[in-house]
Design a protein around this motif. Structure first.
Motif, PDB file in Angstrom:
ATOM      1  N   GLY A  28      12.328  34.699 -33.836  1.00  0.00           N
ATOM      2  CA  GLY A  28      11.297  34.620 -34.867  1.00  0.00           C
ATOM      3  C   GLY A  28      10.219  33.602 -34.537  1.00  0.00           C
ATOM      4  N   GLU A  31       4.036  33.151 -38.677  1.00  0.00           N
ATOM      5  CA  GLU A  31       2.778  33.898 -38.619  1.00  0.00           C
ATOM      6  C   GLU A  31       1.765  33.263 -39.565  1.00  0.00           C
ATOM      7  N   HIS A  34       2.407  33.697 -43.314  1.00  0.00           N
ATOM      8  CA  HIS A  34       3.731  33.262 -43.719  1.00  0.00           C
ATOM      9  C   HIS A  34       3.757  32.677 -45.123  1.00  0.00           C
ATOM     10  N   PRO A  39       7.979  36.746 -45.240  1.00  0.00           N
ATOM     11  CA  PRO A  39       8.367  37.706 -44.214  1.00  0.00           C
ATOM     12  C   PRO A  39       9.772  38.247 -44.472  1.00  0.00           C
ATOM     13  N   LYS A  41      12.654  41.649 -43.213  1.00  0.00           N
ATOM     14  CA  LYS A  41      12.943  42.783 -42.336  1.00  0.00           C
ATOM     15  C   LYS A  41      12.712  44.070 -43.121  1.00  0.00           C
ATOM     16  N   HIS A 110       7.822  47.229 -34.366  1.00  0.00           N
ATOM     17  CA  HIS A 110       6.889  46.194 -34.810  1.00  0.00           C
ATOM     18  C   HIS A 110       5.973  46.817 -35.861  1.00  0.00           C
ATOM     19  N   GLU A 116       9.015  41.519 -40.426  1.00  0.00           N
ATOM     20  CA  GLU A 116       9.468  41.008 -39.145  1.00  0.00           C
ATOM     21  C   GLU A 116       9.811  42.188 -38.246  1.00  0.00           C
TER      22      GLU A 116
END
Length: 157
Positions: A28, A31, A34, A39, A41, A110, A116
């Motif tokens: 990780g 970003e 953030h 963030p 999954k 991605h 993420e």
């Protein structure tokens, strides 16, 4: 969004399919978005397609009462990105070799912020990229669909 995952689960499994969720850890990094968007999954609902390979060896040594071992014949990945910040950027996938084994490789998805990256360990074989043979790579209504089967190599002397 749980509704999308439940809708995919209700479609059921075809013959020779099973649920697939072997995730691989992805390193990780923080970003720029953030602070604003937490963030996370993406949710996913994946299937692995298995079946018997009736090559000459298996035809000689096995029959329908005593079948050969099942082989992985393909995968169906459904990755859900309902809350993408930049909807113009399509989520992508990439393949990389597995450092631990030459029999497997890492398939990485991605999607972009706030999601993420997510990665799966799959069998390392050549893909059949003809849509008539089941290949599909499509992103619509927040769902990335990647369906593929492996090429079957016919034995010739």
């Amino acid at each position: 969004d749980g509704r999308l995952v439940q809708a995919e689960a209700r479609k059921g499994m075809e013959a020779g399919e099973a649920r697939f969720s072997v995730e691989v850890a992805v390193e990780g990094k923080a970003e720029w978005w953030h602070d604003k968007y937490r963030p996370r999954k993406p949710k996913y609902f994946n299937r692995v397609h298995t079946g018997y390979e009736w090559n000459k060896y298996n035809q000689t040594h096995y029959d329908h009462d005593n079948p050969p071992p099942k082989m992985v014949q393909g995968y169906k990945f459904n990755v859900f990105y309902p809350d993408l910040i930049d909807r113009r950027k399509t989520p992508t996938y990439s393949l990389s070799p597995d450092p631990g084994s030459s029999d497997t490789c890492i398939l990485r998805f991605h999607g972009g912020p706030p999601y993420e990256d997510i990665a799966f360990k799959i069998v390392n074989q050549e893909w059949e990229t003809n849509h008539k043979r089941g290949f599909r790579c499509r992103f619509e209504r927040g769902i990335l669909q990647l369906y593929f089967n492996f090429k079957r190599h016919r034995y010739r002397r």
